[in-house]
Enzyme design. Structure first.
Site, PDB file in Angstrom:
ATOM      1  CE1 TYR A   1      -2.731  -3.321   0.193  1.00 27.26           C
ATOM      2  CE2 TYR A   1      -3.715  -1.990   2.832  1.00 27.26           C
ATOM      3  CZ  TYR A   1      -3.992  -3.429   1.418  1.00 27.26           C
ATOM      4  OH  TYR A   1      -4.514  -4.196   2.164  1.00 27.26           O
TER       5      TYR A   1
ATOM      6  CE  LYS B   1      -3.375  -7.208   4.453  1.00 32.43           C
ATOM      7  NZ  LYS B   1      -3.466  -6.209   4.331  1.00 32.43           N
TER       8      LYS B   1
END
Ligand code: NDP
Length: 267
Positions: free
Chosen positions: A52, A77
């Site tokens: 992100y 992640k």
């Protein structure tokens, strides 16, 4: 109050039932304020990812919130494109550094295959990544480990080699997206489900049936969507950059009747 409620993962770690999603929130002011407003309004769970590109702002907001680190649950992640033993260790350290944290609460393999090659068989690479994640877990730098977008066929080979059963599987789940096969597989293994895109990235908010159900309960369509996931025993991580929505998305202390849940199940 839902913001204070938790589930207990299969290793005993507690995860707040509701969190803030941060996909597609650009790094900088927008990510910083979304996370800060969420924390100032009672959220204690933030979902981000290296992919992100906003871990630095997420970390800055966590620090500036003044809330004790141990009260906040942070998920990040391993990028779907980066698989294998060594790169997993490297990515984890980079995420820690970007977030400015000493530990992460939950680290997930973002997807079983690279986004550029969905469906590719990466079984061996995922096993290697998992081994690295288990090692990180054993050091205490991460409190729980798991997967995301994994179907039973991706989890089975991992379990054959694993020391630890994943504690979480973060999957797309919302009204109209039931994921029955994966959920039925994860439940007996005590792999908790996180519902990502609980509002279908905004796409189901205009649905007429959801809107009329919202009217009936005197709530917003988003609140119906979020509450639906909670009543399905999933963690839920709606994303918003708007303060009022961040607040209202957490006001879901109402109950959808069993009958109405069945109606929503049929959509
Ligand atoms: P959501 O389903 O949470 O929907 C977000 C969209 O709905 C945004 O456009 C937002 O706009 C809008 N919205 C939010 N609240 C309201 C409201 N009350 N009224 C009207 N519109 C609203 O989207 P995501 O797909 O982002 O999923 C949530 C999170 O799940 C992600 O942010 C990410 O953390 C995670 N995720 C994980 C994936 C994975 O592969 N593991 C994949 C996808 C998501 P606005 O911001 O303008 O309010």
């Amino acid at each position: 109050m839902i913001l204070q409620e938790t589930y207990t993962l299969n290793n005993g770690v507690k995860v707040p039932k509701l969190g803030l999603g941060t996909w597609q929130i650009p790094d900088g002011e927008e990510a910083y304020y979304s996370v800060l407003w969420a924390l100032q309004n009672g959220y204690r769970h933030i979902d981000t990812a290296m992919a992100y590109g906003n871990e630095a702002s997420v970390g800055r907001a966590i620090k500036d919130s003044g809330i004790a680190r141990e009260e906040i649950f942070v998920t990040t992640k391993l990028p779907a494109e980066h698989k294998g033993y060594k790169i997993t260790h490297q990515c984890f350290e980079k995420s820690l550094e970007a977030l400015g944290l000493d530990y992460i609460d939950l680290y997930l393999i973002h997807a079983p295959w690279p986004w550029s090659n969905i469906g590719k068989d990466c079984t061996q690479e995922n096993i290697e990544s998992w081994k690295a994640m288990e090692e990180i877990y054993d050091t205490g730098k991460v409190k729980a480990i798991g997967v995301s977008n994994f179907e039973p066929k991706h989890i089975k080979p991992l379990l054959a080699e694993a020391k630890y059963v994943p504690m979480m599987n973060q999957i797309r789940f919302h009204i109209g997206e039931k994921q029955e096969e994966t959920i039925n597989y994860c439940k007996p293994l005590d792999i908790r489900i996180t519902a990502y895109s609980p509002l279908a990235t905004g796409r189901i908010l205009g649905n007429k049936a959801i809107a009329s159900m919202a009217e009936k309960y005197k709530v917003t369509p988003a609140q119906i969507c979020i509450r639906y996931c909670l009543q399905k025993d999933t963690v839920v991580i709606p994303k918003s950059t708007k303060k009022e929505r961040i607040i209202s998305n957490s006001q879901v202390d109402f109950v959808i009747s069993e009958e109405d849940m069945k109606v929503l199940d049929q959509m």
